[in-house]
Scaffold this active site. Structure first.
Site, mmCIF file in Angstrom:
data_model
loop_
_atom_site.group_PDB
_atom_site.id
_atom_site.type_symbol
_atom_site.label_atom_id
_atom_site.label_comp_id
_atom_site.label_asym_id
_atom_site.label_seq_id
_atom_site.Cartn_x
_atom_site.Cartn_y
_atom_site.Cartn_z
ATOM 1 N N TRP A 130 0.854 -1.189 0.000
ATOM 2 C CA TRP A 130 0.000 0.000 0.000
ATOM 3 C C TRP A 130 0.889 1.239 0.000
ATOM 4 O O TRP A 130 1.836 1.328 0.792
ATOM 5 C CB TRP A 130 -0.895 -0.049 1.234
ATOM 6 N N ASP A 211 -0.712 -5.706 9.280
ATOM 7 C CA ASP A 211 -1.729 -4.746 8.861
ATOM 8 C C ASP A 211 -2.973 -5.565 8.510
ATOM 9 O O ASP A 211 -2.986 -6.299 7.527
ATOM 10 C CB ASP A 211 -1.237 -3.944 7.651
ATOM 11 N N LYS A 246 -13.566 -1.346 6.207
ATOM 12 C CA LYS A 246 -14.102 -2.215 5.163
ATOM 13 C C LYS A 246 -15.180 -3.143 5.689
ATOM 14 O O LYS A 246 -16.305 -3.161 5.180
ATOM 15 C CB LYS A 246 -12.975 -3.036 4.525
#
Length: 398
Positions: A130, A211, A246
Site C-alpha cells: 500500500w 496490517d 471495510k
C-alpha cells in the site's frame, strides 16, 4: 510567509478519484479508490450498523471525552475478533490495545512508538505494498526497506525470494505483513507459509507487524486471521493494526485499533502507558461514534449474526466478480489470460497491465484505476462489466 510553498502532488489514489468526478463521460467507471461498492455502485451503510446506531442514540447519556486508549468494552471486542474469543493472549492480558483513527492511525501510533524506544529499527515492507505504508513510517523518522513479494511472471507470491530476504535481515527489525487480502496485489500467504514465517521470526528475532485491514473479505473472519493466530502460537511479541473501515463499512468514522502483544501482562501495561502518550500528542483522545457501533454489534448476538451475514455477502459479491470478470474477458476474445485473478483475495487485483495501457483505458474509455495496474473488483457490477471487459480486450489486443 507562504510565498515559497509549492503545490503538493495529488495523492495517487484520491487524486484519481477527483479526476473521475470531473470526467463528464457517461460510461465512466471507477476501479481505483479502495472502498466496497454494491451492485448499484454505492458504498452502503450496513443494516447492522444502522441498527446499532439506533440503539446507541437511545442509550447514549453523554458526549464527554473517552479514555485516551478508548473504552474498555471496545478494546475487549477488538481483541476477541482479532485473536479469537478464547485466545490465550486475550485471557492472559498480554496485549496492549488502543483505539486508533482507522488502520492508518494504528500504523502511525506503532511507528511513533517504535521510533521512540527503538530508533535504529528498520521497517521491512512488501514489494509492492500500500502506497501509504512507506510514507507513514518515513514521516515518523523510520527507515524502510523492501522484501520480495509479488512475482509478475507467475502473477503469484514470490515466497522463496521473500523467505530468503527475511532470513538475512538483522534481528529486532520490524517486518510488516498484510494479514490477508494483500493490497495492492490480492495475492495472499498460505497457512503453511505462515507457519514457516512464524518459525523464521522466532529464529531470527525480527518483530512481526500485521496490517489487518480486510478481515472477512478474503475467506472468512476466522480464516483471514490465520497468519496472526499462527504467529501467536510461537511468537511472544508482535503488533497488529486493524481497521473497521471495510468490514463494517465505517470508512468516514475512522475507527481501528493497534494491539501490541507482549510476553507478560505487566509489560503490556507499560506499553499501553506509552501508547497513550503517543496518542495524546497526536490527537489527544479518540472519537466515540465508530467505536460505539463496533462495540454494540460485536457484543449483541443478534446484531453480530446480521453483521457476519453482511460481511459474507460483500465477500461473496467480490469473489463472484473475480470469476465474472475473467470469464467475460474470455468471451470478448481477450488474448491475455487472467485466470490468476480467480486465485486472489479481497477487493484488489494486480492485473499486470502496464502504465501505458492503464492510461489508454483512462483516456479512451474513462476507466479509472491506478498506474500500477491495480483494480478494485468491488467497482464492477452488472451495468459496467461488459463495457469494462470490451475496453480491456480492445486495448490489450491492439
Amino acid at each position: 510567509m507562504f510565498e515559497t510553498i509549492e503545490m503538493a502532488p495529488a495523492d495517487p489514489i484520491l487524486g484519481l478519484n477527483e479526476a473521475f468526478n470531473l470526467d463528464k463521460k457517461a460510461n465512466k467507471v471507477n476501479l481505483g479508490v479502495g472502498v466496497y461498492k454494491n451492485e448499484e455502485g454505492k458504498t452502503p451503510i450496513l443494516n447492522s450498523v444502522k441498527a446499532a446506531e439506533r440503539i446507541n442514540l437511545e442509550e447514549e447519556k453523554t458526549k464527554s471525552y473517552l479514555p485516551i486508549d478508548g473504552k474498555p468494552s471496545y478494546k475487549k471486542v477488538v481483541q476477541k475478533l482479532v485473536f479469537g474469543a478464547n485466545s490465550e493472549i486475550v485471557n492472559s492480558g498480554r496485549a496492549a490495545t488502543i483505539q486508533a483513527p482507522g488502520g492508518t492511525g494504528g500504523i502511525k501510533l506503532a511507528a511513533d512508538f517504535i521510533k521512540k524506544f527503538y530508533p535504529g529499527t528498520k521497517v521491512w515492507i512488501s514489494d509492492p505494498t500500500w502506497a501509504n505504508h512507506k510514507k507513514v513510517f518515513n514521516s515518523a523518522g523510520l527507515e524502510t526497506r523492501t522484501y520480495p513479494y509479488y512475482n509478475p511472471k507467475t502473477n503469484g507470491l514470490d515466497f522463496d525470494g521473500m523467505y530468503k530476504t527475511l532470513s538475512e535481515i538483522p534481528g529486532n527489525d520490524l517486518v510488516l505483513f498484510h494479514a490477508c487480502c494483500h493490497n495492492p496485489t490480492g495475492v495472499d500467504i498460505s497457512p503453511e507459509q505462515w507457519k514457516k514465517l512464524a518459525s523464521l521470526s522466532l529464529k531470527k528475532s525480527f518483530i512481526p507487524f500485521f496490517d489487518f485491514a480486510y478481515q472477512g473479505f478474503g475467506n472468512g473472519l476466522k480464516e483471514d486471521a490465520v497468519g496472526i493466530r499462527t504467529f501467536a502460537e510461537k511468537v511472544k511479541s508482535f503488533l497488529v493494526s486493524n481497521s473497521f473501515s471495510k468490514n463494517f463499512g465505517l470508512y468516514n468514522e475512522r475507527i481501528g485499533a493497534l494491539s501490541i502483544v507482549t510476553p507478560k501482562q505487566k509489560e503490556a501495561a507499560k506499553v499501553l502507558s506509552q501508547l497513550k502518550i503517543c496518542a495524546r500528542t497526536n490527537y489527544s483522545n479518540p472519537p466515540s461514534h465508530g467505536s460505539s457501533i463496533v462495540t454494540t454489534i460485536l457484543s449483541t448476538p443478534d446484531l453480530r449474526t446480521v453483521w457476519e451475514d453482511e460481511v459474507k455477502e460483500m465477500r461473496d459479491r467480490i469473489n463472484s466478480y473475480r470469476n465474472i470478470f475473467v470469464e467475460n474477458l474470455k468471451v470478448q476474445g481477450c488474448k491475455k489470460n487472467f485466470d490468476f485473478i480467480k486465485k486472489q483475495h479481497g477487493m484488489f487485483s494486480y492485473t499486470g497491465l502496464t502504465k501505458d495501457k492503464v492510461i489508454e483505458l483512462r483516456e479512451k474509455y474513462s476507466i479509472y484505476f491506478v498506474n500500477s495496474g491495480r483494480i478494485n473488483l468491488a467497482g464492477l457490477n452488472g451495468n459496467n462489466i461488459d463495457y469494462v471487459c470490451k475496453a480491456f480486450t480492445e486495448v490489450l489486443n491492439d
